[in-house]
Scaffold this motif. Structure first.
Motif, PDB file in Angstrom:
ATOM      1  N   LEU A 108       0.811  -1.216   0.000  1.00  0.00           N
ATOM      2  CA  LEU A 108       0.000   0.000   0.000  1.00  0.00           C
ATOM      3  C   LEU A 108       0.849   1.272   0.000  1.00  0.00           C
ATOM      4  CD1 LEU A 108      -2.862  -1.054   2.459  1.00  0.00           C
ATOM      5  CD2 LEU A 108      -2.935  -0.921  -0.039  1.00  0.00           C
ATOM      6  N   SER A 109       1.973   1.259   0.700  1.00  0.00           N
ATOM      7  CA  SER A 109       2.833   2.446   0.702  1.00  0.00           C
ATOM      8  C   SER A 109       3.454   2.662  -0.674  1.00  0.00           C
ATOM      9  CB  SER A 109       3.922   2.331   1.768  1.00  0.00           C
ATOM     10  OG  SER A 109       4.797   1.251   1.501  1.00  0.00           O
ATOM     11  N   SER A 110       3.806   1.577  -1.361  1.00  0.00           N
ATOM     12  CA  SER A 110       4.339   1.710  -2.722  1.00  0.00           C
ATOM     13  C   SER A 110       3.282   2.251  -3.664  1.00  0.00           C
ATOM     14  CB  SER A 110       4.853   0.355  -3.227  1.00  0.00           C
ATOM     15  OG  SER A 110       6.030  -0.023  -2.543  1.00  0.00           O
ATOM     16  N   PHE A 111       2.037   1.791  -3.484  1.00  0.00           N
ATOM     17  CA  PHE A 111       0.939   2.343  -4.291  1.00  0.00           C
ATOM     18  C   PHE A 111       0.808   3.839  -4.030  1.00  0.00           C
ATOM     19  CE2 PHE A 111      -3.366   3.862  -4.744  1.00  0.00           C
ATOM     20  CZ  PHE A 111      -3.739   3.380  -5.992  1.00  0.00           C
ATOM     21  N   LEU A 112       0.806   4.231  -2.769  1.00  0.00           N
ATOM     22  CA  LEU A 112       0.604   5.633  -2.395  1.00  0.00           C
ATOM     23  C   LEU A 112       1.729   6.521  -2.916  1.00  0.00           C
ATOM     24  CD1 LEU A 112      -1.073   7.718  -0.813  1.00  0.00           C
ATOM     25  CD2 LEU A 112       0.280   7.131   1.214  1.00  0.00           C
ATOM     26  N   PHE A 113       2.983   6.116  -2.685  1.00  0.00           N
ATOM     27  CA  PHE A 113       4.120   6.913  -3.140  1.00  0.00           C
ATOM     28  C   PHE A 113       4.134   7.038  -4.661  1.00  0.00           C
ATOM     29  CE2 PHE A 113       6.455   5.424   0.887  1.00  0.00           C
ATOM     30  CZ  PHE A 113       6.109   6.583   1.562  1.00  0.00           C
ATOM     31  N   SER A 114       3.827   5.944  -5.354  1.00  0.00           N
ATOM     32  CA  SER A 114       3.826   5.957  -6.819  1.00  0.00           C
ATOM     33  C   SER A 114       2.709   6.840  -7.353  1.00  0.00           C
ATOM     34  CB  SER A 114       3.674   4.525  -7.360  1.00  0.00           C
ATOM     35  OG  SER A 114       4.699   3.683  -6.883  1.00  0.00           O
ATOM     36  N   LEU A 119       1.126  11.782  -9.978  1.00  0.00           N
ATOM     37  CA  LEU A 119       0.147  12.870  -9.945  1.00  0.00           C
ATOM     38  C   LEU A 119       0.860  14.226  -9.942  1.00  0.00           C
ATOM     39  CD1 LEU A 119      -2.881  13.626  -9.700  1.00  0.00           C
ATOM     40  CD2 LEU A 119      -2.571  13.607  -7.215  1.00  0.00           C
ATOM     41  N   CYS A 120       1.882  14.370  -9.129  1.00  0.00           N
ATOM     42  CA  CYS A 120       2.640  15.626  -9.065  1.00  0.00           C
ATOM     43  C   CYS A 120       3.317  15.929 -10.404  1.00  0.00           C
ATOM     44  CB  CYS A 120       3.690  15.558  -7.956  1.00  0.00           C
ATOM     45  SG  CYS A 120       3.005  15.569  -6.290  1.00  0.00           S
ATOM     46  N   SER A 121       3.880  14.887 -11.024  1.00  0.00           N
ATOM     47  CA  SER A 121       4.551  15.056 -12.311  1.00  0.00           C
ATOM     48  C   SER A 121       3.588  15.560 -13.377  1.00  0.00           C
ATOM     49  CB  SER A 121       5.176  13.728 -12.751  1.00  0.00           C
ATOM     50  OG  SER A 121       5.759  13.843 -14.029  1.00  0.00           O
ATOM     51  N   LEU A 122       2.418  14.939 -13.462  1.00  0.00           N
ATOM     52  CA  LEU A 122       1.457  15.309 -14.499  1.00  0.00           C
ATOM     53  C   LEU A 122       0.806  16.667 -14.224  1.00  0.00           C
ATOM     54  CD1 LEU A 122      -0.216  11.842 -15.148  1.00  0.00           C
ATOM     55  CD2 LEU A 122       1.508  13.014 -16.537  1.00  0.00           C
ATOM     56  N   LEU A 123       0.530  16.963 -12.958  1.00  0.00           N
ATOM     57  CA  LEU A 123      -0.036  18.276 -12.632  1.00  0.00           C
ATOM     58  C   LEU A 123       0.964  19.395 -12.924  1.00  0.00           C
ATOM     59  CD1 LEU A 123      -1.975  17.565  -9.311  1.00  0.00           C
ATOM     60  CD2 LEU A 123      -2.931  17.926 -11.591  1.00  0.00           C
ATOM     61  N   LEU A 124       2.237  19.139 -12.633  1.00  0.00           N
ATOM     62  CA  LEU A 124       3.280  20.113 -12.957  1.00  0.00           C
ATOM     63  C   LEU A 124       3.328  20.350 -14.461  1.00  0.00           C
ATOM     64  CD1 LEU A 124       5.747  21.876 -12.249  1.00  0.00           C
ATOM     65  CD2 LEU A 124       7.149  19.793 -12.406  1.00  0.00           C
ATOM     66  N   ASN A 125       3.257  19.274 -15.234  1.00  0.00           N
ATOM     67  CA  ASN A 125       3.271  19.391 -16.692  1.00  0.00           C
ATOM     68  C   ASN A 125       2.053  20.150 -17.198  1.00  0.00           C
ATOM     69  OD1 ASN A 125       2.420  17.878 -19.521  1.00  0.00           O
ATOM     70  ND2 ASN A 125       4.613  18.279 -19.342  1.00  0.00           N
ATOM     71  N   MET A 126       0.900  19.896 -16.592  1.00  0.00           N
ATOM     72  CA  MET A 126      -0.327  20.584 -16.999  1.00  0.00           C
ATOM     73  C   MET A 126      -0.213  22.095 -16.755  1.00  0.00           C
ATOM     74  SD  MET A 126      -4.278  19.839 -15.793  1.00  0.00           S
ATOM     75  CE  MET A 126      -3.999  18.066 -15.819  1.00  0.00           C
ATOM     76  N   ILE A 127       0.335  22.465 -15.619  1.00  0.00           N
ATOM     77  CA  ILE A 127       0.507  23.880 -15.281  1.00  0.00           C
ATOM     78  C   ILE A 127       1.496  24.544 -16.241  1.00  0.00           C
ATOM     79  CG2 ILE A 127       1.400  25.483 -13.538  1.00  0.00           C
ATOM     80  CD1 ILE A 127       0.337  23.439 -11.424  1.00  0.00           C
ATOM     81  N   LEU A 128       2.611  23.867 -16.514  1.00  0.00           N
ATOM     82  CA  LEU A 128       3.638  24.429 -17.394  1.00  0.00           C
ATOM     83  C   LEU A 128       3.132  24.602 -18.822  1.00  0.00           C
ATOM     84  CD1 LEU A 128       6.834  22.527 -16.188  1.00  0.00           C
ATOM     85  CD2 LEU A 128       6.265  24.927 -15.813  1.00  0.00           C
ATOM     86  N   THR A 129       2.420  23.612 -19.322  1.00  0.00           N
ATOM     87  CA  THR A 129       1.901  23.732 -20.693  1.00  0.00           C
ATOM     88  C   THR A 129       0.859  24.837 -20.792  1.00  0.00           C
ATOM     89  OG1 THR A 129       0.336  21.913 -20.226  1.00  0.00           O
ATOM     90  CG2 THR A 129       2.378  21.349 -21.368  1.00  0.00           C
ATOM     91  N   LYS A 130       0.065  25.006 -19.751  1.00  0.00           N
ATOM     92  CA  LYS A 130      -0.928  26.080 -19.748  1.00  0.00           C
ATOM     93  C   LYS A 130      -0.243  27.443 -19.791  1.00  0.00           C
ATOM     94  CE  LYS A 130      -4.920  28.105 -19.430  1.00  0.00           C
ATOM     95  NZ  LYS A 130      -5.777  28.192 -20.632  1.00  0.00           N
ATOM     96  N   ILE A 131       0.856  27.592 -19.060  1.00  0.00           N
ATOM     97  CA  ILE A 131       1.590  28.867 -19.026  1.00  0.00           C
ATOM     98  C   ILE A 131       2.340  29.105 -20.340  1.00  0.00           C
ATOM     99  CG2 ILE A 131       3.489  30.117 -17.921  1.00  0.00           C
ATOM    100  CD1 ILE A 131       2.708  28.664 -15.306  1.00  0.00           C
ATOM    101  N   ILE A 132       3.063  28.085 -20.801  1.00  0.00           N
ATOM    102  CA  ILE A 132       3.942  28.241 -21.971  1.00  0.00           C
ATOM    103  C   ILE A 132       3.153  28.373 -23.269  1.00  0.00           C
ATOM    104  CG2 ILE A 132       5.720  27.088 -23.353  1.00  0.00           C
ATOM    105  CD1 ILE A 132       6.727  25.855 -20.687  1.00  0.00           C
ATOM    106  N   PHE A 133       2.081  27.602 -23.397  1.00  0.00           N
ATOM    107  CA  PHE A 133       1.317  27.584 -24.645  1.00  0.00           C
ATOM    108  C   PHE A 133      -0.027  28.316 -24.523  1.00  0.00           C
ATOM    109  CE2 PHE A 133       4.000  23.770 -24.616  1.00  0.00           C
ATOM    110  CZ  PHE A 133       4.710  23.951 -25.801  1.00  0.00           C
TER     111      PHE A 133
END
Length: 257
Positions: A108-114, A119-133
């Motif tokens: 369960l901890s491996s599920f949670l950490f993964s 989630l953080c990686s994709l949300l960061l990408n979503m924010i960056l693409t919204k700003i850049i493009f």
């Protein structure tokens, strides 16, 4: 135990490197799209510049991250049970809290950490693409075919950011399952070469088959319909959920014998 697991991750340079890679690889996609934009002049619609949309030529960043996702998680934290076994720490903890709680915590901890990492990686990408493009409109011509497309694609184009959040959650859940898969095989084999090989084999087979697991991560595509996605969801969830359950049962029964 969760606190101990977190401490190991934060104080292991290799774990931190893997976590940073998962955060950084989607940013490579942004660089590729910027180069395409400079060359051809069309400014990308931010939703279509998002990592999971797979707009870059060759989909190199997606292959590097998604195809090998369980390996990154194994290196970062999912093989924690192997380290416990080698250090002799496993028996100490099991005698203290019990085999059921020990196995459940590892999976369960491996599920949670993964899940959180992806989630953080994709949300960061979503924010960056919204700003850049921001204010970009190029969508690879998908909107030109909207009248002849299926209703799910109609909805995705009408509500692009609801769509992106939905696919982000789906991908993050599967990332969690990939981490749990690695943790399960680590508990079972207690040896890196077998745990890594088994995890990669199962995940890779799900990616490479005709109804690929990767299909359910990508928005704005012609195969985003329930006839295609539902069988993939059912079959992949069956594999990725059943394996940890079987390993949990085997480990508990074997310890009790």
């Amino acid at each position: 135990m969760l606190q101990s697991h977190s401490y190991r991750i934060l104080h292991n340079k290799l774990s931190l490197v893997c976590l940073l890679l998962i955060l950084f690889i989607p940013c490579v996609e942004i660089i590729q799209l910027l180069m395409t934009q400079i060359h051809f002049g069309d400014k990308w619609d931010p939703a279509f510049a998002f990592f999971l949309t797979g707009s870059s030529r060759g989909h190199g960043a997606q292959i590097v991250l998604i195809w090998f996702l369980p390996i990154y998680f194994l290196i970062a934290f999912s093989d924690d049970a192997i380290l416990d076994y080698k250090l002799g720490y496993r028996n100490v903890v099991v005698n203290k809290i019990g085999i059921k709680k020990y196995c459940a915590e590892k999976i369960l901890s491996s599920f949670l950490f993964s899940f959180i990492t992806m989630l953080c990686s994709l949300l960061l990408n979503m924010i960056l693409t919204k700003i850049i493009f921001n204010h970009g409109t190029y969508d690879k011509g998908v909107s030109d075919f909207v009248e002849s497309s299926h209703s799910l694609l109609h909805y995705e184009l009408a509500h692009p950011y609801i769509t992106l959040v939905f696919f982000t959650l789906i991908c993050s859940i599967y990332a969690g399952l990939a981490g749990a898969l690695g943790a399960s095989f680590s508990l079972l084999f207690k040896d890196k070469k077998y745990a890594y090989a088994a995890t990669f084999f199962v995940w890779f087979m799900l990616i490479l088959r005709r109804q690929s697991l990767a299909f359910i991560f990508q928005p704005f595509t012609e195969y985003n319909n329930m006839h295609t996605l539902l069988p993939i969801l059912v079959s992949t969830l069956a594999v990725l959920v059943v394996i940890p359950i079987i390993v949990f049962i085997v480990e508990v029964k074997f310890h009790e014998v």
